[in-house]
Design a protein around this motif. Sequence first.
Motif, short mmCIF file in Angstrom:
data_model
loop_
_atom_site.label_atom_id
_atom_site.label_comp_id
_atom_site.label_asym_id
_atom_site.label_seq_id
_atom_site.Cartn_x
_atom_site.Cartn_y
_atom_site.Cartn_z
N LYS A 134 36.31 47.89 33.75
CA LYS A 134 36.65 47.12 32.54
C LYS A 134 38.13 47.23 32.21
O LYS A 134 38.76 46.26 31.81
CB LYS A 134 35.81 47.58 31.35
CG LYS A 134 36.05 46.71 30.11
CD LYS A 134 35.13 47.06 28.97
CE LYS A 134 35.37 46.10 27.79
NZ LYS A 134 34.50 46.42 26.64
N THR A 135 38.70 48.41 32.41
CA THR A 135 40.13 48.61 32.19
C THR A 135 40.95 47.65 33.05
O THR A 135 41.90 47.02 32.58
CB THR A 135 40.52 50.06 32.51
OG1 THR A 135 39.69 50.96 31.77
CG2 THR A 135 41.99 50.33 32.16
N LEU A 136 40.56 47.54 34.31
CA LEU A 136 41.27 46.65 35.23
C LEU A 136 41.06 45.19 34.84
O LEU A 136 42.00 44.38 34.89
CB LEU A 136 40.80 46.90 36.66
CG LEU A 136 41.49 46.06 37.75
CD1 LEU A 136 43.00 46.29 37.75
CD2 LEU A 136 40.90 46.39 39.12
N PHE A 137 39.84 44.84 34.47
CA PHE A 137 39.56 43.46 34.05
C PHE A 137 40.43 43.07 32.86
O PHE A 137 41.02 41.98 32.82
CB PHE A 137 38.08 43.30 33.71
CG PHE A 137 37.71 41.92 33.24
CD1 PHE A 137 37.46 40.92 34.16
CD2 PHE A 137 37.64 41.62 31.89
CE1 PHE A 137 37.14 39.63 33.75
CE2 PHE A 137 37.33 40.33 31.47
CZ PHE A 137 37.07 39.34 32.40
N GLU A 138 40.53 43.96 31.88
CA GLU A 138 41.34 43.69 30.68
C GLU A 138 42.82 43.57 31.04
O GLU A 138 43.55 42.79 30.44
CB GLU A 138 41.12 44.78 29.63
CG GLU A 138 39.71 44.86 29.07
CD GLU A 138 39.36 43.70 28.15
OE1 GLU A 138 40.25 42.86 27.88
OE2 GLU A 138 38.20 43.62 27.71
N TYR A 139 43.24 44.33 32.00
CA TYR A 139 44.64 44.27 32.47
C TYR A 139 44.93 42.91 33.11
O TYR A 139 45.95 42.26 32.80
CB TYR A 139 44.88 45.40 33.46
CG TYR A 139 46.19 45.35 34.20
CD1 TYR A 139 47.41 45.48 33.54
CD2 TYR A 139 46.21 45.17 35.60
CE1 TYR A 139 48.62 45.44 34.25
CE2 TYR A 139 47.40 45.14 36.30
CZ TYR A 139 48.61 45.27 35.62
OH TYR A 139 49.80 45.22 36.30
N ILE A 140 44.05 42.47 33.98
CA ILE A 140 44.27 41.22 34.69
C ILE A 140 44.13 40.02 33.76
O ILE A 140 44.97 39.11 33.75
CB ILE A 140 43.29 41.08 35.87
CG1 ILE A 140 43.50 42.21 36.89
CG2 ILE A 140 43.47 39.73 36.57
CD1 ILE A 140 42.44 42.27 37.99
N GLU A 141 43.05 40.00 32.97
CA GLU A 141 42.74 38.82 32.17
C GLU A 141 43.51 38.75 30.85
O GLU A 141 43.85 37.66 30.39
CB GLU A 141 41.24 38.78 31.89
CG GLU A 141 40.39 38.52 33.12
CD GLU A 141 40.55 37.11 33.65
OE1 GLU A 141 40.83 36.19 32.85
OE2 GLU A 141 40.40 36.92 34.88
N ASN A 142 43.74 39.90 30.24
CA ASN A 142 44.32 39.91 28.89
C ASN A 142 45.66 40.64 28.80
O ASN A 142 46.18 40.85 27.71
CB ASN A 142 43.32 40.53 27.90
CG ASN A 142 42.02 39.76 27.87
OD1 ASN A 142 42.01 38.53 27.84
ND2 ASN A 142 40.91 40.48 27.90
N ASN A 143 46.17 41.04 29.97
CA ASN A 143 47.48 41.69 30.05
C ASN A 143 47.56 42.96 29.20
O ASN A 143 48.62 43.30 28.67
CB ASN A 143 48.59 40.70 29.64
CG ASN A 143 49.93 41.05 30.27
OD1 ASN A 143 49.97 41.62 31.36
ND2 ASN A 143 51.00 40.75 29.58
#
Length: 343
Positions: free
Chosen positions: A322-331
């Motif tokens: 989830k941390t990575l997803f938030e980084y990619i999608e929401n910067n």
Amino acid sequence: MKNVDYIIVGDGYAALFFAHQLLLNNKSFVVFSEGKKSASQISAGIINPVVLKKFTTFWLAQEQINFLKLSLKEVESYTGENYLIDSPIHRIFHDENEQKLWLKKSDNEELKNFLAENFDHLNGVKNDFHTGKVNQSARLNVKGFFAGLLTYLEDKENLVKEKFDYSRIDISNSIYKDFNFKNILFCEGMGVKENPYFSEIAVIPNKGHHIRVKLSEDIPKDITIKKKHFLFPLNDNLHFYGGTYDREQMHHEIDHSAVEQLQNGLSEFYPGDFEIKEVHFGFRPTVKDRRPILGRHAQHSNFYVFNGLGARGILNGCYFSKTLFEYIENNIPLPKEISIDRF
């Protein structure tokens, strides 16, 4: 040409837990699975918030445990299967000093929710100084988890069963074969060493063996016993015992010294005869600071890596997906503790 938000390369914990995030967020994706059994797929599946050599915990342990339980309920909602096995760890004490240390640590604010204050005696194994129960510990049904999720992804046409070919990436147009992708994520474990984009990341192979044994005498079935290694029942009248840690022997063959180590370790506390039915080994991707490696490629802005999960693949893979997803999608910036930029 098929347009997808993500290509995921790999089929271990990092890949499948990230795929779960994509399912939750209605993203289109494909997972490339070579079909070889990864270190994740032969892992013990132990879910453990405590370092049982020193009776300490680790960064974000409670948060990771909580998030894993939530995530597995979400996975159950679409696979129809509960992969969490309520099988708490019982650590056999070597002597009275370990008992005293355990009790001292159980007063610690970080550890009091994990270390049970009362000791237990187990039937069927040698535990003269009793055992300490690790609260909130459990196991993942590893075989079921991978079979269930990969089958689900295949049925949804999210799974491509073939070896990924790096030479077929058209970087400038974000195309791989018949897929036009927004992002590509590499979750390859030690396979990353063959990856021309992330081969230099600081992962170190750690070879681990485990044995599957037939025990002559019954032992408690609803717990996981830990002394040097972990012992727990499987579904086929066998028991899992392992795993070893070795950073020296890197050949792709069974190390008989590791098997001997496991035989001796089991004999220390199991008084009956046992027969080794199977030997398995894999290469964990570990990192010196024991934190995973996540991030974006320095030159290719839509190339990402998720690796270095080590011996805590389930917890690290689940929580940091989830941390990575938030980084990619929401910067949302990655914590420095896990960012690829820390090296």
